[in-house]
Design a protein around this motif. Structure first.
Motif, PDB file in Angstrom:
ATOM      1  N   LEU A 103       0.801  -1.227   0.000  1.00 43.76           N
ATOM      2  CA  LEU A 103       0.000   0.000   0.000  1.00 43.76           C
ATOM      3  C   LEU A 103       0.838   1.284   0.000  1.00 43.76           C
ATOM      4  N   CYS A 104       2.142   1.158   0.142  1.00 40.17           N
ATOM      5  CA  CYS A 104       2.959   2.351   0.426  1.00 40.17           C
ATOM      6  C   CYS A 104       3.044   3.319  -0.773  1.00 40.17           C
ATOM      7  N   PRO A 105       2.661   4.576  -0.564  1.00 42.46           N
ATOM      8  CA  PRO A 105       2.703   5.552  -1.663  1.00 42.46           C
ATOM      9  C   PRO A 105       4.130   5.915  -2.080  1.00 42.46           C
ATOM     10  N   TYR A 106       5.088   5.788  -1.147  1.00 42.52           N
ATOM     11  CA  TYR A 106       6.492   6.090  -1.485  1.00 42.52           C
ATOM     12  C   TYR A 106       7.062   4.979  -2.366  1.00 42.52           C
ATOM     13  N   VAL A 107       6.638   3.756  -2.106  1.00 38.98           N
ATOM     14  CA  VAL A 107       7.008   2.634  -2.973  1.00 38.98           C
ATOM     15  C   VAL A 107       6.465   2.879  -4.384  1.00 38.98           C
ATOM     16  N   GLN A 108       5.222   3.343  -4.455  1.00 41.96           N
ATOM     17  CA  GLN A 108       4.601   3.562  -5.771  1.00 41.96           C
ATOM     18  C   GLN A 108       5.405   4.551  -6.614  1.00 41.96           C
ATOM     19  N   ARG A 109       5.947   5.586  -5.965  1.00 41.22           N
ATOM     20  CA  ARG A 109       6.779   6.550  -6.718  1.00 41.22           C
ATOM     21  C   ARG A 109       7.940   5.842  -7.400  1.00 41.22           C
ATOM     22  N   SER A 110       8.569   4.939  -6.637  1.00 38.84           N
ATOM     23  CA  SER A 110       9.743   4.240  -7.174  1.00 38.84           C
ATOM     24  C   SER A 110       9.338   3.336  -8.331  1.00 38.84           C
ATOM     25  N   ASP A 133       5.904  -7.443   5.156  1.00 38.70           N
ATOM     26  CA  ASP A 133       4.866  -7.054   6.111  1.00 38.70           C
ATOM     27  C   ASP A 133       5.501  -6.074   7.096  1.00 38.70           C
ATOM     28  N   LEU A 134       5.044  -4.823   7.068  1.00 37.19           N
ATOM     29  CA  LEU A 134       5.675  -3.811   7.930  1.00 37.19           C
ATOM     30  C   LEU A 134       5.318  -4.014   9.404  1.00 37.19           C
ATOM     31  N   ALA A 135       4.239  -4.762   9.647  1.00 37.57           N
ATOM     32  CA  ALA A 135       3.873  -5.045  11.035  1.00 37.57           C
ATOM     33  C   ALA A 135       4.743  -6.157  11.608  1.00 37.57           C
ATOM     34  N   ASN A 136       5.479  -6.807  10.746  1.00 37.56           N
ATOM     35  CA  ASN A 136       6.314  -7.930  11.182  1.00 37.56           C
ATOM     36  C   ASN A 136       7.565  -7.946  10.289  1.00 37.56           C
ATOM     37  N   LYS A 137       8.419  -6.941  10.500  1.00 32.96           N
ATOM     38  CA  LYS A 137       9.555  -6.743   9.583  1.00 32.96           C
ATOM     39  C   LYS A 137      10.560  -7.891   9.695  1.00 32.96           C
ATOM     40  N   PRO A 138      10.938  -8.469   8.556  1.00 32.93           N
ATOM     41  CA  PRO A 138      11.938  -9.548   8.610  1.00 32.93           C
ATOM     42  C   PRO A 138      13.291  -9.014   9.100  1.00 32.93           C
ATOM     43  N   MET A 183      16.413   3.229   8.188  1.00 28.51           N
ATOM     44  CA  MET A 183      15.297   3.916   8.833  1.00 28.51           C
ATOM     45  C   MET A 183      14.141   2.944   9.133  1.00 28.51           C
ATOM     46  N   GLY A 184      14.327   1.699   8.760  1.00 27.93           N
ATOM     47  CA  GLY A 184      13.275   0.695   8.999  1.00 27.93           C
ATOM     48  C   GLY A 184      12.070   0.890   8.094  1.00 27.93           C
ATOM     49  N   ARG A 185      12.273   1.623   6.979  1.00 28.27           N
ATOM     50  CA  ARG A 185      11.123   1.940   6.128  1.00 28.27           C
ATOM     51  C   ARG A 185      11.336   1.431   4.703  1.00 28.27           C
ATOM     52  N   VAL A 186      10.226   1.209   4.010  1.00 23.30           N
ATOM     53  CA  VAL A 186      10.263   0.933   2.577  1.00 23.30           C
ATOM     54  C   VAL A 186       9.962   2.250   1.865  1.00 23.30           C
ATOM     55  N   PRO A 187      10.406   2.398   0.619  1.00 22.42           N
ATOM     56  CA  PRO A 187      11.159   1.438  -0.169  1.00 22.42           C
ATOM     57  C   PRO A 187      12.646   1.476   0.146  1.00 22.42           C
ATOM     58  N   ILE A 188      13.299   0.303  -0.099  1.00 23.19           N
ATOM     59  CA  ILE A 188      14.754   0.331  -0.249  1.00 23.19           C
ATOM     60  C   ILE A 188      15.068  -0.333  -1.589  1.00 23.19           C
ATOM     61  N   PHE A 199      18.099   4.070   0.238  1.00 25.73           N
ATOM     62  CA  PHE A 199      16.817   4.272   0.927  1.00 25.73           C
ATOM     63  C   PHE A 199      16.355   5.703   0.696  1.00 25.73           C
ATOM     64  N   GLU A 200      15.091   5.981   1.032  1.00 25.78           N
ATOM     65  CA  GLU A 200      14.406   7.245   0.767  1.00 25.78           C
ATOM     66  C   GLU A 200      13.973   7.299  -0.708  1.00 25.78           C
ATOM     67  N   SER A 201      12.656   7.357  -0.902  1.00 26.46           N
ATOM     68  CA  SER A 201      12.116   7.274  -2.270  1.00 26.46           C
ATOM     69  C   SER A 201      12.637   8.381  -3.187  1.00 26.46           C
ATOM     70  N   ALA A 202      12.815   9.585  -2.663  1.00 24.94           N
ATOM     71  CA  ALA A 202      13.271  10.680  -3.535  1.00 24.94           C
ATOM     72  C   ALA A 202      14.665  10.374  -4.074  1.00 24.94           C
ATOM     73  N   VAL A 203      15.508   9.809  -3.213  1.00 27.00           N
ATOM     74  CA  VAL A 203      16.873   9.459  -3.611  1.00 27.00           C
ATOM     75  C   VAL A 203      16.835   8.327  -4.643  1.00 27.00           C
TER      76      VAL A 203
HETATM   77  N1  LIG Z   1      10.560   9.508   3.486  1.00 31.47           N
HETATM   78  C1  LIG Z   1      10.409   8.101   3.219  1.00 31.47           C
HETATM   79  C2  LIG Z   1       9.060   7.645   3.733  1.00 31.47           C
HETATM   80  C3  LIG Z   1       8.856   6.145   3.579  1.00 31.47           C
HETATM   81  C4  LIG Z   1       7.795   5.613   4.518  1.00 31.47           C
HETATM   82  O1  LIG Z   1       7.249   6.345   5.369  1.00 31.47           O
HETATM   83  N2  LIG Z   1       7.467   4.328   4.375  1.00 31.47           N
HETATM   84  C5  LIG Z   1       6.526   3.717   5.289  1.00 31.47           C
HETATM   85  C6  LIG Z   1       5.472   2.901   4.536  1.00 31.47           C
HETATM   86  S1  LIG Z   1       4.498   3.898   3.454  1.00 31.47           S
HETATM   87  C7  LIG Z   1       7.253   2.720   6.175  1.00 31.47           C
HETATM   88  O2  LIG Z   1       8.113   2.002   5.720  1.00 31.47           O
HETATM   89  N3  LIG Z   1       6.865   2.664   7.453  1.00 31.47           N
HETATM   90  C8  LIG Z   1       7.381   1.694   8.358  1.00 31.47           C
HETATM   91  C9  LIG Z   1       7.826   2.291   9.639  1.00 31.47           C
HETATM   92  O3  LIG Z   1       7.927   3.529   9.715  1.00 31.47           O
HETATM   93  O4  LIG Z   1       8.098   1.524  10.565  1.00 31.47           O
HETATM   94  C10 LIG Z   1      10.556   7.850   1.718  1.00 31.47           C
HETATM   95  O5  LIG Z   1      10.289   8.784   0.953  1.00 31.47           O
HETATM   96  O6  LIG Z   1      10.990   6.749   1.319  1.00 31.47           O
END
Ligand SMILES: N[C@@H](CCC(=O)N[C@@H](CS)C(=O)NCC(=O)O)C(=O)O
Length: 228
Positions: free
Chosen positions: A13-20, A37-42, A51-56, A66-70
């Motif tokens: 569902l992640c909108p930042y993933v969609q940009r990539s 699964d972000l609720a159960n990160k591997p 940063m523990g976030r997608v996308p990478i 990491f960071e979608s803009a980058v």
């Molecule tokens: N600034 C980041 C934002 C990415 C972001 O917020 N991803 C969310 C999902 S839409 C995420 O991974 N959240 C998991 C968490 O924060 O633990 C980017 O542009 O990549």
């Protein structure tokens, strides 16, 4: 572009993933993708994502971005043509409005997490005010600057996509008085790269997610779906 293996780590569902993904598709770049699964990160993901976030984006197995803009700018730079304007001032202007788009995503999260109708309405007004600012600067279509699709458009496509689901299940009519935003939104919805950025069951998955928020919007969705 020299041959590289590109592996995108994503969430459905992640909108930042969609940009990539939109950038990868626009530039016809080969890649593989794995949803987590972000609720159960591997554990492997925790090690790879600072940063523990997608996308990478895993590049050639030995470099993680990491960071979608980058990620989007990297993909744009290593392939022919550019989804950014060439003029430095215009490029900076696009980057500024990309940041503005990330702010709208924060507001959208505030909207679907709002606990009562008063805070929901307040955040919705704030979102409309932000789109009102965009209405002043967006071209008459199809895209932000006109005929050419830019990285900036890739950022706004997932933002508009939320409202397709919101409007199917609530009385929200966010863009009623924003004709240029409506044209932009419709052009983005029809773009192939934008369509490819989510699975076919995205609306159902988003509804499930929204219903689970225990928020005012969750209540609206439950009421609406039960009335169908
Ligand atoms: N600034 C980041 C934002 C990415 C972001 O917020 N991803 C969310 C999902 S839409 C995420 O991974 N959240 C998991 C968490 O924060 O633990 C980017 O542009 O990549």
């Amino acid at each position: 572009m020299k041959q590289q293996s590109l592996h995108l780590v994503t969430h459905i569902l992640c909108p930042y993933v969609q940009r990539s993904i939109i950038t990868l598709e626009e530039k016809s770049i080969a890649y593989t993708r794995v949803d987590i699964d972000l609720a159960n990160k591997p554990d492997w993901f925790k090690q790879k994502s600072p940063m523990g976030r997608v996308p990478i984006l895993l590049v050639d197995e030995n470099r993680t971005l990491f960071e979608s803009a980058v990620i989007c700018e990297y993909l744009d730079e290593v392939t022919a043509g550019s989804l950014h304007p060439s003029d430095s001032l215009e490029k900076a202007y696009h980057r500024a409005w990309i940041e503005f788009g990330s702010g709208i995503l924060q507001s959208i999260s505030g909207l679907y997490n709002a606990k009562d109708s008063a805070s929901f309405d307040k955040i919705h007004e704030e979102i409309q005010r932000k789109f009102g600012m965009l209405e002043e600067i967006v071209s008459g279509g199809p895209f932000f600057t006109g005929e050419q699709f830019h990285l900036l458009d890739a950022v706004y496509a997932p933002i508009f996509r939320y409202f397709d689901v919101f409007e199917s299940y609530t009385n929200l009519n966010t863009f009623a008085d924003l004709p240029k935003c409506q044209i932009w939104r419709s052009a983005l919805r029809q773009r192939r790269s934008v369509q490819l950025a989510v699975a076919e069951n995205y609306p159902d998955l988003l509804v499930q997610f929204l219903k689970s928020r225990d928020s005012y919007m969750s209540q609206l969705l439950v009421t609406e779906i039960n009335n169908d």
